[in-house]
Motif scaffolding. Structure first.
Motif, short mmCIF file in Angstrom:
data_model
loop_
_atom_site.label_atom_id
_atom_site.label_comp_id
_atom_site.label_asym_id
_atom_site.label_seq_id
_atom_site.Cartn_x
_atom_site.Cartn_y
_atom_site.Cartn_z
N THR A 313 0.86 -1.17 0.00
CA THR A 313 0.00 0.00 0.00
C THR A 313 0.90 1.23 0.00
O THR A 313 2.13 1.13 0.15
N ARG A 314 0.30 2.40 -0.12
CA ARG A 314 1.11 3.62 -0.03
C ARG A 314 1.76 3.71 1.35
O ARG A 314 2.92 4.16 1.47
N ALA A 315 1.04 3.30 2.37
CA ALA A 315 1.59 3.35 3.72
C ALA A 315 2.80 2.44 3.86
O ALA A 315 3.80 2.81 4.51
N SER A 316 2.74 1.25 3.26
CA SER A 316 3.89 0.35 3.36
C SER A 316 5.08 0.87 2.53
O SER A 316 6.24 0.66 2.90
N TRP A 317 4.79 1.57 1.43
CA TRP A 317 5.87 2.22 0.68
C TRP A 317 6.53 3.30 1.53
O TRP A 317 7.76 3.49 1.48
N ALA A 318 5.74 4.04 2.30
CA ALA A 318 6.31 5.05 3.19
C ALA A 318 7.27 4.42 4.19
O ALA A 318 8.35 4.96 4.48
N VAL A 319 6.90 3.26 4.71
CA VAL A 319 7.78 2.54 5.63
C VAL A 319 9.05 2.10 4.92
O VAL A 319 10.17 2.24 5.44
N LEU A 320 8.92 1.58 3.70
CA LEU A 320 10.07 1.08 2.96
C LEU A 320 11.07 2.19 2.67
O LEU A 320 12.29 2.02 2.87
N VAL A 321 10.61 3.33 2.18
CA VAL A 321 11.53 4.42 1.85
C VAL A 321 12.20 4.96 3.11
O VAL A 321 13.41 5.22 3.12
N SER A 322 11.43 5.13 4.18
CA SER A 322 12.01 5.60 5.44
C SER A 322 13.08 4.63 5.94
O SER A 322 14.17 5.05 6.38
N ALA A 323 12.78 3.35 5.89
CA ALA A 323 13.74 2.34 6.37
C ALA A 323 14.98 2.28 5.50
O ALA A 323 16.09 2.03 6.00
N SER A 324 14.83 2.51 4.20
CA SER A 324 15.98 2.44 3.28
C SER A 324 17.05 3.46 3.62
O SER A 324 18.24 3.23 3.35
N LEU A 325 16.66 4.57 4.21
CA LEU A 325 17.64 5.59 4.58
C LEU A 325 18.46 5.20 5.81
O LEU A 325 19.49 5.83 6.10
N LEU A 326 18.02 4.18 6.51
CA LEU A 326 18.75 3.73 7.70
C LEU A 326 19.78 2.66 7.39
O LEU A 326 20.55 2.26 8.28
N VAL A 327 19.83 2.20 6.15
CA VAL A 327 20.70 1.07 5.81
C VAL A 327 22.16 1.47 5.60
O VAL A 327 23.06 0.89 6.21
N PRO A 328 22.48 2.45 4.73
CA PRO A 328 23.89 2.70 4.42
C PRO A 328 24.59 3.56 5.46
O PRO A 328 24.00 4.53 5.98
N PRO A 329 25.84 3.25 5.80
CA PRO A 329 26.61 4.13 6.69
C PRO A 329 27.05 5.40 5.97
O PRO A 329 27.28 6.43 6.60
#
Length: 405
Positions: A313-329
């Motif tokens: 859903t759009r809400a789950s995409w919001a979670v995915l994009v937010s989480a993706s920024l936490l991955v790379p150092p």
């Protein structure tokens, strides 16, 4: 798709909201922010000399890296983009007065995309590159933001303005994420378009690492395989043009990136990652890497849980994009422009379904603070960008789980 009644409902919600979010302020604040940005940009140009700002950096000093890599690529020397001396020589063709060398650390996929830039003079090329990225960002994110004056709000997002200031590419990443989210809602060929947009994110692969986990968790196999084909095709095209040698140079360069990153030769104040956050606290490099890995693992776990629970859903995409920024150092403040995607989704959900004042204040903080993190880090010796990214993920998860309440 938006309708007149839906738009009326949104406007009524905005009007009935606390004064901080009333319709008049939502119309005026973005114009004020953009006005300040335009005045500062004019001042920057007027006070420059020989294409250098007051700190002797070339105007658009991140973009000069892209232009220089293009110059060397068009000259038949793509590997030279990773060589400091040859890169500096190419960058001086753009701005002869520049004395510093700006290093190139991108994969062949992005080198393929920037290859045409040096066909234009530096200033014109900068304008075309940033204008296209800004236009793609506005066009792709607009449907996600069901708010009055959406273009003004998106244009005035401060992290977006950082990209324009630097001549960076994060607006293209945000546009691709938004495009994938919107295309995934369509039937018929929507999966193919979503897969294509995801595949194009291979120009900055660190932001696509969580996508396969999300798609598998939600059982979105058509998009998964379309994205895999698009990614392989993009990488294959770059390999066909440049050869395997450029990939070897790119991977060999990662050791240099690690060294300059760990030694603080890159400005930690502008890097809102977990690694930098803990290094500022005095944690050793190896321990900081372990904590970064823990943050990435936690983000991946959250994505899998949310996508499995509520689907795509759009809400789950919001979670995915937010989480993706936490991955790379290795992360810079201008890359927080990607937050425009989840914040647009969250703001639209708040307008329709309501929100607590605390949630609205967190949303406002996530909008305003990203460009200030470097100043705050220099003042406090704390990298507050990382807690801010955690807050973005928390707010996205909190709003997404309302769908199952």
């Amino acid at each position: 798709m938006s309708t007149a009644p839906a738009q009326q409902e949104i406007e009524e919600a905005a009007v009935s909201a606390p004064a901080l979010f009333d319709l008049e302020r939502m119309r005026n604040y973005p114009r004020i922010v953009l006005g300040i940005f335009l005045l500062s940009a004019i001042l920057l140009v007027v006070t420059s000399h020989d294409g250098l700002d007051l700190k002797d950096r070339p105007l658009g000093y991140d973009f000069i890296t892209f232009w220089g890599a293009s110059e060397l690529t068009l000259d038949g020397r793509p590997e030279a983009a990773f060589d400091m001396d040859q890169a500096h020589e190419a960058q001086q063709k753009a701005v002869p007065a520049t004395q510093a060398a700006y290093l190139w650390h991108y994969p062949p996929t992005f080198q393929l995309l920037v290859a045409p830039l040096a066909l234009l003079p530096y200033a014109l090329s900068f304008f075309v590159f940033t204008a296209l990225g800004f236009g793609a960002y506005l066009y792709a994110c607009r449907p996600l933001l069901n708010q009055p004056t959406p273009y003004w709000l998106l244009a005035a997002f401060p992290a977006t303005l950082l990209c324009l200031y630097h001549g960076q590419n994060s607006l293209y990443s945000a546009a691709l994420f938004a495009g994938a989210a919107l295309a995934s809602e369509r039937r018929a060929r929507g999966a193919l378009w979503a897969g294509l947009f995801i595949g194009l994110l291979a120009f900055k692969p660190q932001f696509g690492l969580l996508i396969p986990f999300a798609l598998i968790a939600a059982g979105q196999w058509r998009i998964f395989f379309a994205a895999a084909v698009a990614t392989l095709g993009f990488c294959g095209l770059a390999t066909a043009i440049f050869g395997f040698g450029l990939w070897q140079v790119f991977f060999g360069n990662l050791e240099l990136v690690r060294t300059i990153f760990e030694d603080g030769l890159l400005p930690w104040a502008k890097m809102p990652s977990a690694w930098v956050f803990f290094r500022y606290l005095g944690v050793g490099a190896d321990t900081a890497y372990a904590l970064q890995a823990l943050a990435a693992l936690g983000a991946a776990t959250v994505v899998v849980i949310v996508w499995r629970r509520i689907g795509m859903t759009r809400a789950s995409w919001a979670v995915l994009v937010s989480a993706s920024l936490l991955v790379p150092p290795y992360l810079f403040d201008y890359e927080m422009a990607l937050l425009a995607v989840p914040l647009a989704i969250i703001a639209s959900d708040m307008a329709v379904n309501g929100a607590s004042r605390g949630e609205k204040l967190w949303l406002l903080a996530l909008v305003l603070i990203p460009p200030l993190t470097s100043f705050l880090a220099n003042a406090t010796h704390l990298q507050l960008g990382f807690p801010l990214l955690l807050a973005a993920l928390w707010l996205a998860v909190r709003r997404s789980l309302r769908e199952t309440a």
